[in-house]
Write an enzyme that holds these catalytic residues in place. Structure first.
Site, PDB file in Angstrom:
ATOM      1  N   ALA A  19       0.820  -1.204   0.000  1.00 30.85           N
ATOM      2  CA  ALA A  19       0.000   0.000   0.000  1.00 30.85           C
ATOM      3  C   ALA A  19       0.856   1.257   0.000  1.00 30.85           C
ATOM      4  O   ALA A  19       2.029   1.245   0.402  1.00 30.85           O
ATOM      5  CB  ALA A  19      -0.919   0.008   1.217  1.00 30.85           C
ATOM      6  N   ALA A  22       2.440   2.199   3.299  1.00 33.71           N
ATOM      7  CA  ALA A  22       3.634   1.409   3.601  1.00 33.71           C
ATOM      8  C   ALA A  22       4.856   2.020   2.940  1.00 33.71           C
ATOM      9  O   ALA A  22       5.925   2.147   3.557  1.00 33.71           O
ATOM     10  CB  ALA A  22       3.438  -0.031   3.143  1.00 33.71           C
ATOM     11  N   TRP A  23       4.698   2.407   1.685  1.00 34.91           N
ATOM     12  CA  TRP A  23       5.820   2.971   0.925  1.00 34.91           C
ATOM     13  C   TRP A  23       6.245   4.342   1.476  1.00 34.91           C
ATOM     14  O   TRP A  23       7.429   4.621   1.636  1.00 34.91           O
ATOM     15  CB  TRP A  23       5.412   3.100  -0.543  1.00 34.91           C
ATOM     16  CG  TRP A  23       6.450   3.717  -1.437  1.00 34.91           C
ATOM     17  CD1 TRP A  23       6.572   5.032  -1.778  1.00 34.91           C
ATOM     18  CD2 TRP A  23       7.530   3.048  -2.088  1.00 34.91           C
ATOM     19  NE1 TRP A  23       7.642   5.218  -2.609  1.00 34.91           N
ATOM     20  CE2 TRP A  23       8.252   4.016  -2.817  1.00 34.91           C
ATOM     21  CE3 TRP A  23       7.939   1.715  -2.142  1.00 34.91           C
ATOM     22  CZ2 TRP A  23       9.369   3.697  -3.586  1.00 34.91           C
ATOM     23  CZ3 TRP A  23       9.055   1.389  -2.908  1.00 34.91           C
ATOM     24  CH2 TRP A  23       9.754   2.381  -3.618  1.00 34.91           C
ATOM     25  N   SER A  43       3.187  -9.368  -2.020  1.00 38.03           N
ATOM     26  CA  SER A  43       2.164  -8.653  -2.762  1.00 38.03           C
ATOM     27  C   SER A  43       1.639  -9.585  -3.839  1.00 38.03           C
ATOM     28  O   SER A  43       2.354 -10.460  -4.328  1.00 38.03           O
ATOM     29  CB  SER A  43       2.743  -7.381  -3.400  1.00 38.03           C
ATOM     30  OG  SER A  43       1.808  -6.783  -4.270  1.00 38.03           O
ATOM     31  N   LEU A  80      -2.859  -4.361   3.899  1.00 35.72           N
ATOM     32  CA  LEU A  80      -3.809  -4.792   2.881  1.00 35.72           C
ATOM     33  C   LEU A  80      -5.068  -3.914   2.933  1.00 35.72           C
ATOM     34  O   LEU A  80      -5.266  -3.169   3.899  1.00 35.72           O
ATOM     35  CB  LEU A  80      -4.194  -6.256   3.126  1.00 35.72           C
ATOM     36  CG  LEU A  80      -3.071  -7.277   2.992  1.00 35.72           C
ATOM     37  CD1 LEU A  80      -3.533  -8.637   3.497  1.00 35.72           C
ATOM     38  CD2 LEU A  80      -2.598  -7.372   1.551  1.00 35.72           C
ATOM     39  N   HIS A  85      -8.272  -7.277   6.361  1.00 34.21           N
ATOM     40  CA  HIS A  85      -7.496  -7.210   7.605  1.00 34.21           C
ATOM     41  C   HIS A  85      -7.787  -8.375   8.547  1.00 34.21           C
ATOM     42  O   HIS A  85      -6.860  -8.996   9.089  1.00 34.21           O
ATOM     43  CB  HIS A  85      -7.774  -5.893   8.333  1.00 34.21           C
ATOM     44  CG  HIS A  85      -7.103  -4.715   7.710  1.00 34.21           C
ATOM     45  ND1 HIS A  85      -7.104  -3.461   8.276  1.00 34.21           N
ATOM     46  CD2 HIS A  85      -6.397  -4.588   6.565  1.00 34.21           C
ATOM     47  CE1 HIS A  85      -6.439  -2.616   7.518  1.00 34.21           C
ATOM     48  NE2 HIS A  85      -6.011  -3.278   6.457  1.00 34.21           N
ATOM     49  N   LYS A 103      -4.785   0.941  10.332  1.00 34.97           N
ATOM     50  CA  LYS A 103      -6.115   1.310  10.785  1.00 34.97           C
ATOM     51  C   LYS A 103      -7.043   1.392   9.574  1.00 34.97           C
ATOM     52  O   LYS A 103      -6.599   1.724   8.480  1.00 34.97           O
ATOM     53  CB  LYS A 103      -6.081   2.607  11.602  1.00 34.97           C
ATOM     54  CG  LYS A 103      -5.548   3.827  10.836  1.00 34.97           C
ATOM     55  CD  LYS A 103      -6.691   4.543  10.151  1.00 34.97           C
ATOM     56  CE  LYS A 103      -6.210   5.315   8.981  1.00 34.97           C
ATOM     57  NZ  LYS A 103      -6.900   5.184   7.754  1.00 34.97           N
TER      58      LYS A 103
END
Length: 342
Positions: A19, A22-23, A43, A80, A85, A103
């Site tokens: 996501a 994340a990056w 991924s 994800l 989740h 979240k």
């Protein structure tokens, strides 16, 4: 292996999902945190996994189950889509992995409670990645409230809104847990809980959700709540607005406002503005990286659990109450269908 070794060995992180958050935020935080290693990224798109490992280290993995089976992964960072989740956090906990889940931790209260029970049964660390909880500015605000700087608190208003997302964004997909309430609304709800205290329980009084007729997801909304002590709480959220990330506390004697409140960049120095009848002042606080602090706190909890200490979940009750409020808002909100004219 001795307790000292268990407490000092690196925490090896496996990443489920590639996501944007994340990056941009969490993998940079994990990659620079002391005593933390990123060992694998999974991924469904192998090219995305490789892009992540080229930048942050570790090995690309083709499937989520394959990553959970790896012995060189101690903990999972779950990035994800919301609707996945619960399934994959459950799988990670059953595989003996600690979990930091983006979240919202899940899309409803029953699933959230299920994960909390499972983590407690297995003495595994489970955290929802609500990063503002780790920014010290909110603790300063809470101390000002406790010290009576604003007088008796009357209102809390929190707003987290931003412009429309690209058409293919996962947050427009109802079957994957999309929508503004889960993506943005949880921020002012959770901050109100934090500032007022879990003992001053929030109850929903009413809500409105604006629904996109094409995707079926809520693209903005507002909720009105009241605390046990009578404080009125308004939460505003959405992704059809000009940008705002702020909250205001209005007391009997003064008003306090915070801009860039929920996702400030690490270099940002927060400004708390306090307005009284005939006086205004600004408190400029030190910059803090809430993402790095979140990563460090997660790793510290895992090290403590390795030595047999209980995998304490200090935010579990607040996480569950936020999920309950989200359920109540969805169940009772007046739904307004968005037209072409807005």
């Amino acid at each position: 292996m001795s307790d000292a070794d268990l407490a000092t060995n690196p925490v090896r992180i496996g990443v489920l999902g590639a996501a944007s958050v994340a990056w941009r935020r969490m993998l940079p935080a994990f990659s620079t945190a002391a005593g933390v290693e990123i060992t694998a990224v999974a991924s469904r798109d192998p090219a995305k996994a490789t892009r992540f490992t080229d930048r942050f280290g570790g090995v690309p993995v083709g499937g989520y189950a394959e990553l959970l089976a790896r012995p060189d992964v101690d903990a999972i960072y779950l990035a994800l889509p919301n609707g996945l989740h619960h399934e994959w956090a459950c799988a990670a906990l059953r595989a003996g992995k600690h979990v930091l889940g983006e979240k919202p931790l899940t899309i409803d209260a029953a699933a959230t409670a299920d994960l909390i029970r499972l983590a407690a049964q297995r003495n595994l660390v489970l955290r929802e990645n609500f990063t503002p909880a780790h920014h010290p500015m909110h603790g300063v605000v809470r101390d000002l409230l406790t010290d009576g700087r604003l007088g008796a608190l009357r209102h809390f208003t929190g707003s987290f809104c931003f412009p429309p997302l690209p058409g293919g964004d996962v947050r427009y997909q109802a079957d994957l847990g999309g929508g503004a309430l889960l993506d943005a609304g949880v921020y002012p709800l959770r901050l109100a809980q934090f500032l007022l205290g879990d003992e001053d329980r929030l109850e929903l009084s009413g809500a409105v959700l604006r629904i996109d007729p094409d995707s079926g997801v809520d693209i903005s909304g507002s909720a009105l709540l009241v605390s046990g002590g009578g404080v009125i709480v308004t939460a505003e959220f959405g992704f059809e607005h000009s940008y705002a990330s702020r909250y205001q506390l209005w007391g009997a004697e003064a008003r306090l406002a915070v801009e860039r409140a929920f996702t400030p960049p690490p270099e940002h120095r927060p400004v708390l503005r306090i307005d009284e009848q005939d006086h205004a002042e600004e408190l400029v606080l030190p910059a803090a990286d809430q993402y790095a602090r979140t990563a460090t706190a997660f790793a510290a909890a895992i090290r403590a659990a390795r030595t047999g200490a209980p995998a304490a979940a200090p935010d579990a009750a607040a996480t569950l109450r936020t999920a309950e409020l989200v359920d109540e808002i969805r169940a009772t909100a007046r739904r307004v269908k968005v037209t072409e004219s807005g």
